[in-house]
Design a protein around this motif. Structure first.
Motif, PDB file in Angstrom:
ATOM      1  N   ALA A 258       0.617  -1.326   0.007  1.00 41.99           N
ATOM      2  CA  ALA A 258      -0.083   0.192   0.098  1.00 41.99           C
ATOM      3  C   ALA A 258       0.741   1.301   0.080  1.00 41.99           C
ATOM      4  CB  ALA A 258      -1.008  -0.010   1.117  1.00 41.99           C
ATOM      5  N   ALA A 259       2.058   1.314   0.940  1.00 41.48           N
ATOM      6  CA  ALA A 259       3.011   2.385   0.834  1.00 41.48           C
ATOM      7  C   ALA A 259       3.274   2.666  -0.548  1.00 41.48           C
ATOM      8  CB  ALA A 259       3.989   2.099   1.836  1.00 41.48           C
ATOM      9  N   PHE A 260       3.854   1.646  -1.325  1.00 47.27           N
ATOM     10  CA  PHE A 260       4.503   1.814  -2.448  1.00 47.27           C
ATOM     11  C   PHE A 260       3.465   2.207  -3.557  1.00 47.27           C
ATOM     12  CE2 PHE A 260       8.060  -1.661  -2.381  1.00 47.27           C
ATOM     13  CZ  PHE A 260       8.634  -1.181  -1.259  1.00 47.27           C
ATOM     14  N   VAL A 261       2.354   1.733  -3.602  1.00 45.72           N
ATOM     15  CA  VAL A 261       1.295   2.127  -4.580  1.00 45.72           C
ATOM     16  C   VAL A 261       0.989   3.772  -4.189  1.00 45.72           C
ATOM     17  CG1 VAL A 261      -1.306   2.147  -4.964  1.00 45.72           C
ATOM     18  CG2 VAL A 261       0.173  -0.010  -4.829  1.00 45.72           C
TER      19      VAL A 261
ATOM     20  N   VAL B 108       9.160   1.979 -11.681  1.00 46.63           N
ATOM     21  CA  VAL B 108       9.757   3.321 -11.824  1.00 46.63           C
ATOM     22  C   VAL B 108       9.004   4.444 -11.280  1.00 46.63           C
ATOM     23  CG1 VAL B 108      11.110   5.094 -13.408  1.00 46.63           C
ATOM     24  CG2 VAL B 108      11.071   2.420 -13.843  1.00 46.63           C
ATOM     25  N   VAL B 109       9.104   4.531  -9.790  1.00 51.72           N
ATOM     26  CA  VAL B 109       8.185   5.593  -8.965  1.00 51.72           C
ATOM     27  C   VAL B 109       8.866   6.957  -9.020  1.00 51.72           C
ATOM     28  CG1 VAL B 109       7.710   6.136  -6.549  1.00 51.72           C
ATOM     29  CG2 VAL B 109       7.539   3.584  -7.557  1.00 51.72           C
ATOM     30  N   HIS B 110       7.933   7.889  -9.262  1.00 53.71           N
ATOM     31  CA  HIS B 110       8.219   9.244  -9.248  1.00 53.71           C
ATOM     32  C   HIS B 110       8.372   9.902  -7.793  1.00 53.71           C
ATOM     33  CE1 HIS B 110       6.307  10.266 -13.425  1.00 53.71           C
ATOM     34  NE2 HIS B 110       7.210   9.453 -13.691  1.00 53.71           N
ATOM     35  N   HIS B 111       9.515  10.451  -7.528  1.00 47.36           N
ATOM     36  CA  HIS B 111       9.465  11.033  -6.029  1.00 47.36           C
ATOM     37  C   HIS B 111       9.412  12.675  -6.203  1.00 47.36           C
ATOM     38  CE1 HIS B 111       9.938   7.816  -3.772  1.00 47.36           C
ATOM     39  NE2 HIS B 111      11.167   7.193  -4.171  1.00 47.36           N
ATOM     40  N   GLY B 112       8.886  13.098  -7.417  1.00 45.98           N
ATOM     41  CA  GLY B 112       8.854  14.567  -7.695  1.00 45.98           C
ATOM     42  C   GLY B 112       8.954  15.017  -8.887  1.00 45.98           C
TER      43      GLY B 112
ATOM     44  N   ALA C 122      13.220  15.683  -2.449  1.00 44.46           N
ATOM     45  CA  ALA C 122      12.035  15.344  -1.759  1.00 44.46           C
ATOM     46  C   ALA C 122      11.299  14.302  -2.397  1.00 44.46           C
ATOM     47  CB  ALA C 122      10.973  16.604  -1.678  1.00 44.46           C
ATOM     48  N   ARG C 123      10.368  13.547  -1.375  1.00 43.46           N
ATOM     49  CA  ARG C 123       9.681  12.386  -1.980  1.00 43.46           C
ATOM     50  C   ARG C 123       8.357  12.372  -0.999  1.00 43.46           C
ATOM     51  NH1 ARG C 123      13.331   7.330   0.375  1.00 43.46           N
ATOM     52  NH2 ARG C 123      13.552   8.079   2.261  1.00 43.46           N
ATOM     53  N   PRO C 124       7.679  13.474  -0.945  1.00 41.83           N
ATOM     54  CA  PRO C 124       6.792  13.845  -0.282  1.00 41.83           C
ATOM     55  C   PRO C 124       5.499  12.560  -0.016  1.00 41.83           C
ATOM     56  CG  PRO C 124       6.234  15.035  -2.119  1.00 41.83           C
ATOM     57  CD  PRO C 124       7.744  14.451  -1.850  1.00 41.83           C
ATOM     58  N   ALA C 125       4.903  11.857  -1.419  1.00 43.81           N
ATOM     59  CA  ALA C 125       3.975  11.083  -1.241  1.00 43.81           C
ATOM     60  C   ALA C 125       4.420   9.585  -0.850  1.00 43.81           C
ATOM     61  CB  ALA C 125       3.419  10.644  -2.747  1.00 43.81           C
ATOM     62  N   PHE C 126       5.728   9.323  -0.949  1.00 43.76           N
ATOM     63  CA  PHE C 126       6.574   8.065  -0.563  1.00 43.76           C
ATOM     64  C   PHE C 126       6.193   8.241   1.003  1.00 43.76           C
ATOM     65  CE2 PHE C 126       9.969   5.962   1.151  1.00 43.76           C
ATOM     66  CZ  PHE C 126       9.614   4.875   1.172  1.00 43.76           C
ATOM     67  N   LEU C 127       7.027   9.295   1.611  1.00 38.87           N
ATOM     68  CA  LEU C 127       7.127   9.585   2.919  1.00 38.87           C
ATOM     69  C   LEU C 127       5.952   9.492   3.733  1.00 38.87           C
ATOM     70  CD1 LEU C 127       9.681  10.041   5.001  1.00 38.87           C
ATOM     71  CD2 LEU C 127       9.310  12.534   4.593  1.00 38.87           C
ATOM     72  N   THR C 128       5.088  10.360   3.313  1.00 37.99           N
ATOM     73  CA  THR C 128       3.581  10.568   4.046  1.00 37.99           C
ATOM     74  C   THR C 128       2.995   8.871   4.043  1.00 37.99           C
ATOM     75  OG1 THR C 128       3.164  12.525   3.177  1.00 37.99           O
ATOM     76  CG2 THR C 128       1.276  11.449   3.824  1.00 37.99           C
ATOM     77  N   ALA C 129       3.181   8.029   3.167  1.00 41.44           N
ATOM     78  CA  ALA C 129       2.725   6.715   3.372  1.00 41.44           C
ATOM     79  C   ALA C 129       3.505   5.906   4.257  1.00 41.44           C
ATOM     80  CB  ALA C 129       2.548   6.097   1.963  1.00 41.44           C
ATOM     81  N   TRP C 130       4.954   6.143   4.261  1.00 37.50           N
ATOM     82  CA  TRP C 130       5.484   5.335   4.719  1.00 37.50           C
ATOM     83  C   TRP C 130       5.785   5.684   6.326  1.00 37.50           C
ATOM     84  CZ3 TRP C 130       7.665   1.219   3.110  1.00 37.50           C
ATOM     85  CH2 TRP C 130       8.989   0.533   3.469  1.00 37.50           C
TER      86      TRP C 130
ATOM     87  N   ALA D 210       1.816  16.249  13.757  1.00 41.57           N
ATOM     88  CA  ALA D 210       2.403  17.566  13.556  1.00 41.57           C
ATOM     89  C   ALA D 210       3.825  17.613  13.144  1.00 41.57           C
ATOM     90  CB  ALA D 210       2.175  18.225  15.075  1.00 41.57           C
ATOM     91  N   ASP D 211       4.440  16.196  13.199  1.00 42.62           N
ATOM     92  CA  ASP D 211       5.746  16.118  12.925  1.00 42.62           C
ATOM     93  C   ASP D 211       6.056  16.180  11.521  1.00 42.62           C
ATOM     94  OD1 ASP D 211       6.417  16.111  15.582  1.00 42.62           O
ATOM     95  OD2 ASP D 211       6.256  14.016  15.901  1.00 42.62           O
ATOM     96  N   ALA D 212       5.217  16.005  10.634  1.00 42.62           N
ATOM     97  CA  ALA D 212       5.289  15.805   9.322  1.00 42.62           C
ATOM     98  C   ALA D 212       6.080  16.769   8.480  1.00 42.62           C
ATOM     99  CB  ALA D 212       3.777  15.690   8.555  1.00 42.62           C
TER     100      ALA D 212
END
Length: 277
Positions: A34-37, A59-63, A160-168, A144-146
């Motif tokens: 789920a985090a990968f998706v 091949v995952v976009h990180h930005g 930056a890799r916001p989508a991955f980090l938020t899920a992870w 609040a730490d995000a």
């Protein structure tokens, strides 16, 4: 041979890719799919032959500037037919003009180099046993730490890799994150249970001592054996500390980039995954 149909993965096919990875000994986390998706829903690809999925890659976009390649797999009974390479080319098109990173095993590094990937470092897996120890300086990560954690991650990885980090870092039954906080928040760790043991990563901390405080605090909340930590080449002090604690280097890859490579910072003590960086 009929040309394979290369397409974006559907539905539970990403879970299938992780099952294949497990069969190859990669030992993914129990809730990785789920985090990968969430990182990039369009960044996972499969090749079909006669209606059957026989190869996979991500091949995952990180930005807008960076992507990361992983989960490059082909069923053994379909290897040597050019299927994997056809899928490789198809998936890399998804990256567009982005720089693309990967962690490549020794047997494939020459092939990756022919596609324009240049070695920029290495990643080494350490495995061992370690008793957890709580710390007054470490607490569970909260919403609040995000922003602070995202900035720590950006400085550590060089992008930056916001989508991955938020899920992870979102709490899950088998994956949790903690932060190191004194006068300010200056470290973060994620631990996740895997099919065998627990993997720790990323670990972002000012030095190896602080990294061990984070790692031990995480293990106090998520005890498991073995403990698996993937260290970048520059993380010499943490490698020495883990070795002194009885950890062994069990696996190594080359970190390679096609296009300008980001400059990782000194606080990157351990990476999150070899599949997504």
């Amino acid at each position: 041979m009929t040309a394979p149909l290369c397409r974006t993965a559907r539905g539970n096919e990403i879970a299938l890719m992780l099952d294949w990875a497990a069969a190859e000994g990669w030992n993914p986390g129990l809730e990785d799919a789920a985090a990968f998706v969430a990182a990039d829903p369009e960044g996972f690809f499969v090749a079909e032959v006669a209606g059957e999925v026989v190869a996979a890659i991500s091949v995952v976009h990180h930005g807008t500037d960076h992507a990361f390649l992983g989960l490059y797999l082909c069923r053994p009974d379909h290897r040597g037919r050019g299927i994997g390479y056809a899928l490789w080319q198809h998936a890399l098109d998804h990256a567009g003009d982005r720089s693309v990173g990967l962690d490549g095993v020794a047997a494939q590094q020459a092939n990756y180099a022919r596609s324009g990937f240049i070695r920029t470092g290495a990643t080494t897996r350490y495995e061992g046993r370690l008793t957890g120890t709580p710390s007054d300086l470490v607490r569970p990560m909260i919403a609040a730490d995000a922003a602070a954690v995202a900035e720590l991650d950006r400085q550590a990885n060089g992008y930056a890799r916001p989508a991955f980090l938020t899920a992870w870092t979102a709490p899950q039954p088998t994956r949790r994150s903690w932060v190191l906080e004194e006068t300010a928040l200056h470290g973060v760790v994620t631990a996740r249970r895997c099919r065998d043991g627990v993997k720790i990563g990323p670990v972002i901390a000012p030095d190896a001592d602080a990294a061990l405080v984070l790692i031990r605090a995480a293990l106090a909340q998520m005890p498991e054996e073995p403990v698996i930590i993937d260290l970048p080449e520059a993380s010499h002090d943490l490698a020495d500390a883990l070795t002194a604690l009885g950890f062994e280097a069990t696996f190594a890859t080359a970190r390679m980039w096609r296009g300008p490579a980001p400059q990782a910072g000194p606080t990157l003590q351990a990476i999150a995954t070899m599949e997504l960086g």
